[in-house]
Design a protein around this motif. Structure first.
Motif, PDB file in Angstrom:
ATOM      1  N   PHE A  78     -53.610  -6.277  -2.089  1.00  0.00           N
ATOM      2  CA  PHE A  78     -52.285  -5.889  -2.217  1.00  0.00           C
ATOM      3  C   PHE A  78     -51.938  -4.786  -1.212  1.00  0.00           C
ATOM      4  CE2 PHE A  78     -47.206  -5.832  -3.125  1.00  0.00           C
ATOM      5  CZ  PHE A  78     -47.220  -6.997  -1.520  1.00  0.00           C
ATOM      6  N   SER A  79     -51.310  -5.053  -0.432  1.00  0.00           N
ATOM      7  CA  SER A  79     -50.531  -3.722  -0.047  1.00  0.00           C
ATOM      8  C   SER A  79     -49.111  -3.269   0.663  1.00  0.00           C
ATOM      9  CB  SER A  79     -51.331  -2.786   1.182  1.00  0.00           C
ATOM     10  OG  SER A  79     -51.297  -3.595   2.468  1.00  0.00           O
ATOM     11  N   ALA A  80     -48.787  -2.342   0.361  1.00  0.00           N
ATOM     12  CA  ALA A  80     -47.309  -2.938   0.593  1.00  0.00           C
ATOM     13  C   ALA A  80     -46.562  -1.201   1.476  1.00  0.00           C
ATOM     14  CB  ALA A  80     -45.915  -3.574  -0.527  1.00  0.00           C
ATOM     15  N   SER A  81     -45.729  -1.176   1.785  1.00  0.00           N
ATOM     16  CA  SER A  81     -44.788   0.140   2.244  1.00  0.00           C
ATOM     17  C   SER A  81     -43.607   0.013   1.878  1.00  0.00           C
ATOM     18  CB  SER A  81     -45.207   0.272   4.147  1.00  0.00           C
ATOM     19  OG  SER A  81     -44.851   0.960   4.546  1.00  0.00           O
ATOM     20  N   MET A  82     -42.858   1.251   1.268  1.00  0.00           N
ATOM     21  CA  MET A  82     -42.079   1.300   0.506  1.00  0.00           C
ATOM     22  C   MET A  82     -41.674   2.685   1.454  1.00  0.00           C
ATOM     23  SD  MET A  82     -42.979   1.853  -3.586  1.00  0.00           S
ATOM     24  CE  MET A  82     -41.273   2.824  -3.559  1.00  0.00           C
ATOM     25  N   VAL A  83     -40.102   2.156   2.212  1.00  0.00           N
ATOM     26  CA  VAL A  83     -39.574   3.494   3.449  1.00  0.00           C
ATOM     27  C   VAL A  83     -38.347   4.129   2.433  1.00  0.00           C
ATOM     28  CG1 VAL A  83     -37.627   3.291   4.958  1.00  0.00           C
ATOM     29  CG2 VAL A  83     -38.732   1.708   5.410  1.00  0.00           C
ATOM     30  N   GLY A  84     -38.430   5.276   2.871  1.00  0.00           N
ATOM     31  CA  GLY A  84     -38.062   6.433   2.340  1.00  0.00           C
ATOM     32  C   GLY A  84     -39.329   7.100   0.919  1.00  0.00           C
ATOM     33  N   TYR A  85     -38.457   8.163   0.494  1.00  0.00           N
ATOM     34  CA  TYR A  85     -38.979   8.637  -0.310  1.00  0.00           C
ATOM     35  C   TYR A  85     -38.394   9.615  -1.220  1.00  0.00           C
ATOM     36  CZ  TYR A  85     -43.387  12.037  -1.703  1.00  0.00           C
ATOM     37  OH  TYR A  85     -44.762  12.391  -2.470  1.00  0.00           O
ATOM     38  N   SER A  86     -38.417   9.530  -2.571  1.00  0.00           N
ATOM     39  CA  SER A  86     -37.540   9.258  -3.293  1.00  0.00           C
ATOM     40  C   SER A  86     -38.431   9.739  -5.059  1.00  0.00           C
ATOM     41  CB  SER A  86     -35.892   8.465  -3.762  1.00  0.00           C
ATOM     42  OG  SER A  86     -35.972   7.441  -4.281  1.00  0.00           O
ATOM     43  N   ALA A  87     -36.747  10.177  -6.106  1.00  0.00           N
ATOM     44  CA  ALA A  87     -36.972  10.611  -7.370  1.00  0.00           C
ATOM     45  C   ALA A  87     -37.405   8.698  -7.465  1.00  0.00           C
ATOM     46  CB  ALA A  87     -36.125  10.757  -7.936  1.00  0.00           C
ATOM     47  N   GLU A  88     -36.918   8.508  -7.333  1.00  0.00           N
ATOM     48  CA  GLU A  88     -36.596   6.831  -8.212  1.00  0.00           C
ATOM     49  C   GLU A  88     -37.874   5.671  -7.438  1.00  0.00           C
ATOM     50  OE1 GLU A  88     -34.232   8.021  -6.021  1.00  0.00           O
ATOM     51  OE2 GLU A  88     -32.552   8.222  -7.627  1.00  0.00           O
ATOM     52  N   ALA A  89     -38.813   5.923  -6.913  1.00  0.00           N
ATOM     53  CA  ALA A  89     -39.859   5.713  -5.992  1.00  0.00           C
ATOM     54  C   ALA A  89     -40.730   6.398  -6.664  1.00  0.00           C
ATOM     55  CB  ALA A  89     -39.852   5.854  -3.805  1.00  0.00           C
ATOM     56  N   ASN A  90     -40.788   7.883  -6.605  1.00  0.00           N
ATOM     57  CA  ASN A  90     -41.745   8.214  -7.225  1.00  0.00           C
ATOM     58  C   ASN A  90     -41.868   7.375  -8.924  1.00  0.00           C
ATOM     59  OD1 ASN A  90     -42.758   9.661  -5.346  1.00  0.00           O
ATOM     60  ND2 ASN A  90     -41.521  11.780  -5.736  1.00  0.00           N
ATOM     61  N   GLN A  91     -40.468   7.556  -9.778  1.00  0.00           N
ATOM     62  CA  GLN A  91     -40.735   7.378 -10.794  1.00  0.00           C
ATOM     63  C   GLN A  91     -41.318   5.522 -11.060  1.00  0.00           C
ATOM     64  OE1 GLN A  91     -36.563   7.575 -11.860  1.00  0.00           O
ATOM     65  NE2 GLN A  91     -37.351   8.390 -13.796  1.00  0.00           N
ATOM     66  N   PHE A  92     -40.874   5.031  -9.514  1.00  0.00           N
ATOM     67  CA  PHE A  92     -41.627   3.647  -9.632  1.00  0.00           C
ATOM     68  C   PHE A  92     -43.477   3.290  -9.749  1.00  0.00           C
ATOM     69  CE2 PHE A  92     -43.079   0.374  -6.783  1.00  0.00           C
ATOM     70  CZ  PHE A  92     -42.467  -1.504  -7.641  1.00  0.00           C
ATOM     71  N   VAL A  93     -43.898   4.577  -8.832  1.00  0.00           N
ATOM     72  CA  VAL A  93     -44.883   4.521  -8.821  1.00  0.00           C
ATOM     73  C   VAL A  93     -45.049   5.187 -10.137  1.00  0.00           C
ATOM     74  CG1 VAL A  93     -47.063   6.045  -7.669  1.00  0.00           C
ATOM     75  CG2 VAL A  93     -44.872   5.043  -6.298  1.00  0.00           C
ATOM     76  N   SER A  94     -45.117   6.306 -11.024  1.00  0.00           N
ATOM     77  CA  SER A  94     -45.984   6.694 -11.646  1.00  0.00           C
ATOM     78  C   SER A  94     -45.555   5.124 -12.580  1.00  0.00           C
ATOM     79  CB  SER A  94     -44.933   7.911 -12.643  1.00  0.00           C
ATOM     80  OG  SER A  94     -44.741   8.578 -11.845  1.00  0.00           O
ATOM     81  N   SER A  95     -44.780   4.227 -12.616  1.00  0.00           N
ATOM     82  CA  SER A  95     -44.575   3.295 -14.095  1.00  0.00           C
ATOM     83  C   SER A  95     -45.801   2.220 -13.895  1.00  0.00           C
ATOM     84  CB  SER A  95     -42.753   2.731 -14.375  1.00  0.00           C
ATOM     85  OG  SER A  95     -43.202   2.029 -13.336  1.00  0.00           O
ATOM     86  N   LEU A  96     -46.103   2.317 -12.535  1.00  0.00           N
ATOM     87  CA  LEU A  96     -46.686   1.384 -12.052  1.00  0.00           C
ATOM     88  C   LEU A  96     -48.185   1.970 -12.604  1.00  0.00           C
ATOM     89  CD1 LEU A  96     -45.364  -0.267  -8.500  1.00  0.00           C
ATOM     90  CD2 LEU A  96     -45.740  -1.102 -10.673  1.00  0.00           C
ATOM     91  N   LEU A  97     -49.441   3.145 -12.345  1.00  0.00           N
ATOM     92  CA  LEU A  97     -50.028   3.465 -11.862  1.00  0.00           C
ATOM     93  C   LEU A  97     -51.021   3.246 -13.737  1.00  0.00           C
ATOM     94  CD1 LEU A  97     -50.061   7.162 -10.813  1.00  0.00           C
ATOM     95  CD2 LEU A  97     -51.430   5.263 -10.725  1.00  0.00           C
TER      96      LEU A  97
END
Length: 181
Positions: free
Chosen positions: A98-117
């Protein structure tokens, strides 16, 4: 002899299929919902976090006060692929991607990604045709890659989830959606 965990029997009768047409073939996605696999629990009296009825996921066990959360992604920029194969030795295996594209680049997006890894997740995907599919109910789907792009014409992050599966990605019974999100 290896017994298949999904009860697919060799030599069983075939199931009929009628070609889909019209609105059932509208491509793309509308909404994505996700939960950490650790927030699921076995259904009472079962050793599985889900059950199926008539080929659809009809129940998903959730830990108390846990729900799937909506993930804001760019609709129509998401892809679900499942590949199922059977080896010469009769063992069924496959992959879910599954691939998804998140629009924007922010601290919140980075935290979300870090929580998923490195964390197994389950993903509900609302298709543009109004049906839902669900992946990751066996605890095998994880975020494998996150690619952020910052350029003059782009500001986004692409997420790629992958994992092993042993049957096609199942459809979710829409009637249980309200209990999950």
């Amino acid at each position: 002899m290896i017994k298949n965990i999904k009860n697919m029997a060799c030599g069983s009768s075939l199931v009929g299929y009628v070609k889909q047409c019209g609105e059932s073939l509208i491509g793309g996605t509308k909404n994505i919902y996700m939960i950490a696999y650790s927030d699921l629990k076995n259904i009472e009296g079962s050793t599985s976090v889900y059950s199926m009825t008539a080929g659809k996921v009809s129940e998903v066990g959730l830990q108390t006060s846990k729900k799937f959360v909506k993930i804001e992604v760019e609709n129509k920029q998401n892809n679900v692929t499942d590949t199922i194969q059977i080896g010469d030795n009769g063992i069924i295996s496959g992959t879910f991607a599954f691939s998804a594209s998140m629009v924007g680049y922010s601290a919140e997006a980075n935290q979300f990604v870090s929580s998923l890894l490195g964390q197994p997740v389950a993903i509900i995907i609302e298709l543009a045709n109004g049906s839902y599919v669900i992946g990751g109910l066996d605890g095998t789907i994880q975020l494998k890659e996150s690619v952020g792009t910052i350029s003059a014409s782009d500001l986004n992050r692409t997420l790629s989830f992958n994992g092993e599966i042993y049957a096609p990605t199942p459809e979710l019974d829409k009637t249980i959606l309200a209990t999950l999100i």
